[in-house]
Design a protein around this motif. Structure first.
Motif, PDB file in Angstrom:
ATOM      1  N   GLY A  68       1.109  -1.135  -0.019  1.00 38.06           N
ATOM      2  CA  GLY A  68      -0.008  -0.204  -0.127  1.00 38.06           C
ATOM      3  C   GLY A  68       0.889   1.054   0.105  1.00 38.06           C
ATOM      4  N   GLN A  69       0.261   2.248  -0.003  1.00 34.65           N
ATOM      5  CA  GLN A  69       1.001   3.508   0.180  1.00 34.65           C
ATOM      6  C   GLN A  69       0.185   4.731   0.787  1.00 34.65           C
ATOM      7  OE1 GLN A  69       3.853   3.947  -1.922  1.00 34.65           O
ATOM      8  NE2 GLN A  69       3.573   1.920  -2.471  1.00 34.65           N
ATOM      9  N   VAL A  70       0.913   5.600   1.283  1.00 35.92           N
ATOM     10  CA  VAL A  70       0.639   6.466   2.222  1.00 35.92           C
ATOM     11  C   VAL A  70       1.294   8.167   1.773  1.00 35.92           C
ATOM     12  CG1 VAL A  70       1.910   6.251   4.131  1.00 35.92           C
ATOM     13  CG2 VAL A  70      -0.154   7.447   4.645  1.00 35.92           C
ATOM     14  N   LEU A  71       0.467   9.036   1.937  1.00 38.07           N
ATOM     15  CA  LEU A  71       1.094  10.345   1.971  1.00 38.07           C
ATOM     16  C   LEU A  71       0.250  11.227   2.924  1.00 38.07           C
ATOM     17  CD1 LEU A  71       1.428  10.891  -1.980  1.00 38.07           C
ATOM     18  CD2 LEU A  71       3.331  10.591  -0.300  1.00 38.07           C
ATOM     19  N   VAL A  72       1.061  12.526   3.012  1.00 40.45           N
ATOM     20  CA  VAL A  72       0.432  13.388   4.107  1.00 40.45           C
ATOM     21  C   VAL A  72      -0.581  14.151   2.940  1.00 40.45           C
ATOM     22  CG1 VAL A  72       0.746  15.753   5.104  1.00 40.45           C
ATOM     23  CG2 VAL A  72       2.335  13.519   5.681  1.00 40.45           C
ATOM     24  N   VAL A  73      -1.809  14.327   3.295  1.00 39.02           N
ATOM     25  CA  VAL A  73      -3.000  14.808   2.461  1.00 39.02           C
ATOM     26  C   VAL A  73      -2.537  16.227   1.940  1.00 39.02           C
ATOM     27  CG1 VAL A  73      -4.317  15.729   4.071  1.00 39.02           C
ATOM     28  CG2 VAL A  73      -5.347  14.647   1.919  1.00 39.02           C
ATOM     29  N   ASP A  74      -2.123  17.022   2.809  1.00 41.00           N
ATOM     30  CA  ASP A  74      -1.729  18.231   2.455  1.00 41.00           C
ATOM     31  C   ASP A  74      -0.555  18.439   1.213  1.00 41.00           C
ATOM     32  OD1 ASP A  74      -3.101  18.356   5.261  1.00 41.00           O
ATOM     33  OD2 ASP A  74      -2.968  20.457   4.750  1.00 41.00           O
ATOM     34  N   ASP A  75       0.064  17.493   1.433  1.00 44.19           N
ATOM     35  CA  ASP A  75       1.495  17.388   0.550  1.00 44.19           C
ATOM     36  C   ASP A  75       0.864  16.948  -0.716  1.00 44.19           C
ATOM     37  OD1 ASP A  75       3.335  18.102   2.464  1.00 44.19           O
ATOM     38  OD2 ASP A  75       3.841  15.826   2.799  1.00 44.19           O
ATOM     39  N   MET A  76       0.048  15.801  -1.163  1.00 41.29           N
ATOM     40  CA  MET A  76      -0.298  15.631  -2.564  1.00 41.29           C
ATOM     41  C   MET A  76      -1.337  16.482  -2.985  1.00 41.29           C
ATOM     42  SD  MET A  76      -3.656  14.015  -2.056  1.00 41.29           S
ATOM     43  CE  MET A  76      -4.026  13.041  -3.194  1.00 41.29           C
ATOM     44  N   GLY A 122      -0.936  19.761  -2.636  1.00 40.17           N
ATOM     45  CA  GLY A 122       0.000  21.133  -2.979  1.00 40.17           C
ATOM     46  C   GLY A 122      -0.459  22.191  -2.082  1.00 40.17           C
ATOM     47  N   MET A 123      -0.730  21.977  -0.874  1.00 39.30           N
ATOM     48  CA  MET A 123      -1.099  23.159  -0.163  1.00 39.30           C
ATOM     49  C   MET A 123       0.106  24.067   0.279  1.00 39.30           C
ATOM     50  SD  MET A 123      -4.320  23.234   0.453  1.00 39.30           S
ATOM     51  CE  MET A 123      -4.451  24.430   1.752  1.00 39.30           C
ATOM     52  N   PHE A 124       1.273  23.331   0.209  1.00 36.07           N
ATOM     53  CA  PHE A 124       2.729  24.103   0.624  1.00 36.07           C
ATOM     54  C   PHE A 124       3.344  24.351  -0.973  1.00 36.07           C
ATOM     55  CE2 PHE A 124       1.484  21.346   4.319  1.00 36.07           C
ATOM     56  CZ  PHE A 124       1.092  22.349   5.259  1.00 36.07           C
ATOM     57  N   SER A 125       3.986  25.524  -0.884  1.00 33.01           N
ATOM     58  CA  SER A 125       4.832  25.709  -2.055  1.00 33.01           C
ATOM     59  C   SER A 125       6.178  25.533  -1.792  1.00 33.01           C
ATOM     60  CB  SER A 125       4.411  27.133  -2.646  1.00 33.01           C
ATOM     61  OG  SER A 125       4.813  28.076  -1.578  1.00 33.01           O
ATOM     62  N   ASP A 126       6.723  25.427  -0.510  1.00 32.89           N
ATOM     63  CA  ASP A 126       8.318  25.650  -0.117  1.00 32.89           C
ATOM     64  C   ASP A 126       8.541  24.036   0.296  1.00 32.89           C
ATOM     65  OD1 ASP A 126       6.439  25.749   2.132  1.00 32.89           O
ATOM     66  OD2 ASP A 126       7.516  27.131   3.378  1.00 32.89           O
ATOM     67  N   PHE A 127       7.574  23.351   0.198  1.00 35.51           N
ATOM     68  CA  PHE A 127       7.955  21.938   0.868  1.00 35.51           C
ATOM     69  C   PHE A 127       7.425  20.676  -0.123  1.00 35.51           C
ATOM     70  CE2 PHE A 127       6.928  18.118   3.307  1.00 35.51           C
ATOM     71  CZ  PHE A 127       8.193  17.827   4.005  1.00 35.51           C
ATOM     72  N   ARG A 128       8.466  20.147  -1.058  1.00 36.58           N
ATOM     73  CA  ARG A 128       7.857  19.156  -1.843  1.00 36.58           C
ATOM     74  C   ARG A 128       9.371  18.160  -1.836  1.00 36.58           C
ATOM     75  NH1 ARG A 128       5.560  20.920  -7.542  1.00 36.58           N
ATOM     76  NH2 ARG A 128       4.907  19.048  -8.234  1.00 36.58           N
ATOM     77  N   PRO A 129       8.970  16.880  -1.179  1.00 37.23           N
ATOM     78  CA  PRO A 129      10.001  15.787  -1.153  1.00 37.23           C
ATOM     79  C   PRO A 129       9.857  15.025  -2.425  1.00 37.23           C
ATOM     80  CG  PRO A 129       8.605  16.053   1.024  1.00 37.23           C
ATOM     81  CD  PRO A 129       8.157  17.012  -0.209  1.00 37.23           C
ATOM     82  N   LYS A 130      10.748  14.419  -2.854  1.00 34.21           N
ATOM     83  CA  LYS A 130      10.821  13.906  -3.944  1.00 34.21           C
ATOM     84  C   LYS A 130       9.625  12.671  -4.057  1.00 34.21           C
ATOM     85  CE  LYS A 130      13.763  10.581  -6.797  1.00 34.21           C
ATOM     86  NZ  LYS A 130      15.251   9.979  -6.820  1.00 34.21           N
ATOM     87  N   PHE A 131       9.569  12.159  -2.830  1.00 35.51           N
ATOM     88  CA  PHE A 131       8.476  11.151  -2.803  1.00 35.51           C
ATOM     89  C   PHE A 131       6.994  11.399  -2.793  1.00 35.51           C
ATOM     90  CE2 PHE A 131       9.496  11.780   1.646  1.00 35.51           C
ATOM     91  CZ  PHE A 131       8.089  11.978   2.216  1.00 35.51           C
ATOM     92  N   VAL A 132       6.868  12.912  -2.908  1.00 39.23           N
ATOM     93  CA  VAL A 132       5.424  13.477  -2.991  1.00 39.23           C
ATOM     94  C   VAL A 132       5.022  13.757  -4.370  1.00 39.23           C
ATOM     95  CG1 VAL A 132       3.886  15.124  -2.286  1.00 39.23           C
ATOM     96  CG2 VAL A 132       5.459  14.014  -0.728  1.00 39.23           C
ATOM     97  N   ARG A 175       2.267  15.554  -6.480  1.00 38.34           N
ATOM     98  CA  ARG A 175       1.107  16.777  -6.215  1.00 38.34           C
ATOM     99  C   ARG A 175       0.040  16.327  -7.281  1.00 38.34           C
ATOM    100  NH1 ARG A 175       2.985  21.651  -4.702  1.00 38.34           N
ATOM    101  NH2 ARG A 175       4.420  21.412  -2.877  1.00 38.34           N
ATOM    102  N   TYR A 176      -1.161  15.917  -6.763  1.00 34.68           N
ATOM    103  CA  TYR A 176      -2.226  15.754  -7.480  1.00 34.68           C
ATOM    104  C   TYR A 176      -3.098  17.030  -7.681  1.00 34.68           C
ATOM    105  CZ  TYR A 176      -1.100  10.699  -7.190  1.00 34.68           C
ATOM    106  OH  TYR A 176      -0.604   9.502  -7.385  1.00 34.68           O
ATOM    107  N   ALA A 177      -2.957  17.961  -7.122  1.00 36.65           N
ATOM    108  CA  ALA A 177      -3.423  19.224  -7.147  1.00 36.65           C
ATOM    109  C   ALA A 177      -2.474  20.263  -6.706  1.00 36.65           C
ATOM    110  CB  ALA A 177      -4.762  19.463  -6.447  1.00 36.65           C
ATOM    111  N   GLU A 178      -2.739  21.634  -7.130  1.00 35.65           N
ATOM    112  CA  GLU A 178      -2.070  22.829  -6.429  1.00 35.65           C
ATOM    113  C   GLU A 178      -2.928  23.855  -5.869  1.00 35.65           C
ATOM    114  OE1 GLU A 178       1.171  23.121  -6.404  1.00 35.65           O
ATOM    115  OE2 GLU A 178       1.837  21.654  -7.891  1.00 35.65           O
ATOM    116  N   LEU A 179      -3.549  23.381  -4.761  1.00 35.67           N
ATOM    117  CA  LEU A 179      -4.551  23.867  -3.700  1.00 35.67           C
ATOM    118  C   LEU A 179      -4.051  25.258  -3.168  1.00 35.67           C
ATOM    119  CD1 LEU A 179      -6.949  21.208  -2.385  1.00 35.67           C
ATOM    120  CD2 LEU A 179      -6.819  22.092  -4.536  1.00 35.67           C
ATOM    121  N   ALA A 220      -5.570  28.812  -3.688  1.00 38.37           N
ATOM    122  CA  ALA A 220      -6.336  29.476  -2.492  1.00 38.37           C
ATOM    123  C   ALA A 220      -5.610  30.764  -2.399  1.00 38.37           C
ATOM    124  CB  ALA A 220      -5.777  28.791  -1.285  1.00 38.37           C
ATOM    125  N   ASP A 221      -4.180  31.018  -2.652  1.00 35.86           N
ATOM    126  CA  ASP A 221      -3.490  32.336  -2.497  1.00 35.86           C
ATOM    127  C   ASP A 221      -4.219  33.137  -3.681  1.00 35.86           C
ATOM    128  OD1 ASP A 221      -1.104  33.946  -1.821  1.00 35.86           O
ATOM    129  OD2 ASP A 221      -0.985  33.936  -3.898  1.00 35.86           O
TER     130      ASP A 221
END
Length: 281
Positions: A215-223, A225-235, A237-241, A245-246
């Motif tokens: 199985g797979q897990v991600l932090v929902v805010d990461d996937m 795209g709630m943050f622009s300054d934090f993007r680990p290689k393993f994430v 982005r399924y959206a750029e919320l 929002a900005d």
């Protein structure tokens, strides 16, 4: 689209039975609305101690308390109907003794209604996991990069390279043998995660690990795209919320400043005598 076949609440035995089968879908959630969204599509909803960084602005997960996990666990529970709800045990709530771990795990389950708890650590947690599972508390393990030990690791570094591979392999085996129903493999080299998945009898859930995990897990805010300054290689982005929002907040601010909002359609007029007035939300 919902997870196929998820017409009734997912149980711990259901998760165990998925070993080697259809991949398990897992996301974090810390609030009722997000938990409800995840519940429609996920097998497991995890109330992660990542809440400290994601929602509370903490620099790591080390400052997360039991009270925070109970609060967000209750919120997520209100949004989850069918997924298996798992809650992280925060740093300092289980490491001292198995008895301490039991008291805090029992509190999480009793006060939130979650189905299981997750704790970090491998061989060092063997007896604690065995103690909890023997007393009716389902445990999800977590090995590889364990964020609560970030200071010992010297940062959020990839695990399992060189001599470290055998340590992680032993940790995964110990957790599974102690009775954990699943094991999270975080930021572990792909070949090692693939090998561990083949070796242990319970499902593995990868985060920065391998597509071969059960199985797979991600932090929902990461996937999302709630943050622009934090993007680990393993994430992925399924959206750029965050950027959406900005832009929305910027538009709102401009309209308020220019007195374009609220408009006539957003305010209430005085009703004529005897007239029925509705929609006054």
């Amino acid at each position: 689209m919902s997870v196929p076949g998820k017409s009734r609440p997912v149980s711990v035995p259901n998760i165990i039975a998925r070993k080697g089968g259809a991949p398990l879908v897992c996301l974090t959630a810390y609030t009722t609305p997000v938990a409800k969204l995840c519940d429609a599509h996920c097998d497991i909803v995890l109330v992660g101690d990542s809440v400290g960084m994601v929602l509370h602005g903490l620099p790591s997960t080390l400052g997360v308390t039991m009270e925070m996990m109970v609060l967000h666990g209750k919120a997520a529970r209100r949004g989850v109907e069918t997924a298996l709800l798992v809650i992280d045990m925060p740093f300092g709530s289980y490491e001292e003794t198995p008895e301490q771990a039991f008291r805090n795990a029992a509190r999480l389950m009793a006060e939130t209604g979650c189905a299981a708890v997750k704790l970090e650590g491998g061989e060092s947690m063997r007896e604690t996991i065995r103690f909890l599972t023997a007393r009716g508390i389902p445990v999800m393990g977590h090995v590889g990069l364990t964020p609560q030990a970030v200071n010992a690791f010297g940062g959020y570094k990839v695990q399992g390279r060189g001599e470290g591979a055998e340590r992680i392999r032993r940790d995964a085996r110990a957790v599974a043998e102690a009775g954990a129903f699943a094991v999270v493999l975080e930021k572990v080299t792909e070949p090692l995660a693939r090998s561990i998945t083949q070796e242990i009898p319970v499902p593995t859930i990868g985060i920065g690990a391998s597509p071969a995990c059960d199985g797979q897990v991600l932090v929902v805010d990461d996937m999302l795209g709630m943050f622009s300054d934090f993007r680990p290689k393993f994430v992925k982005r399924y959206a750029e919320l965050g950027s959406e929002a900005d832009a929305a907040i910027e538009s709102y601010a401009e309209e308020v400043a220019a007195r374009r909002f609220p408009g006539g359609e957003h305010v209430f007029v005085e009703a004529a005598p005897g007239a029925s007035v509705g929609g006054n939300r």
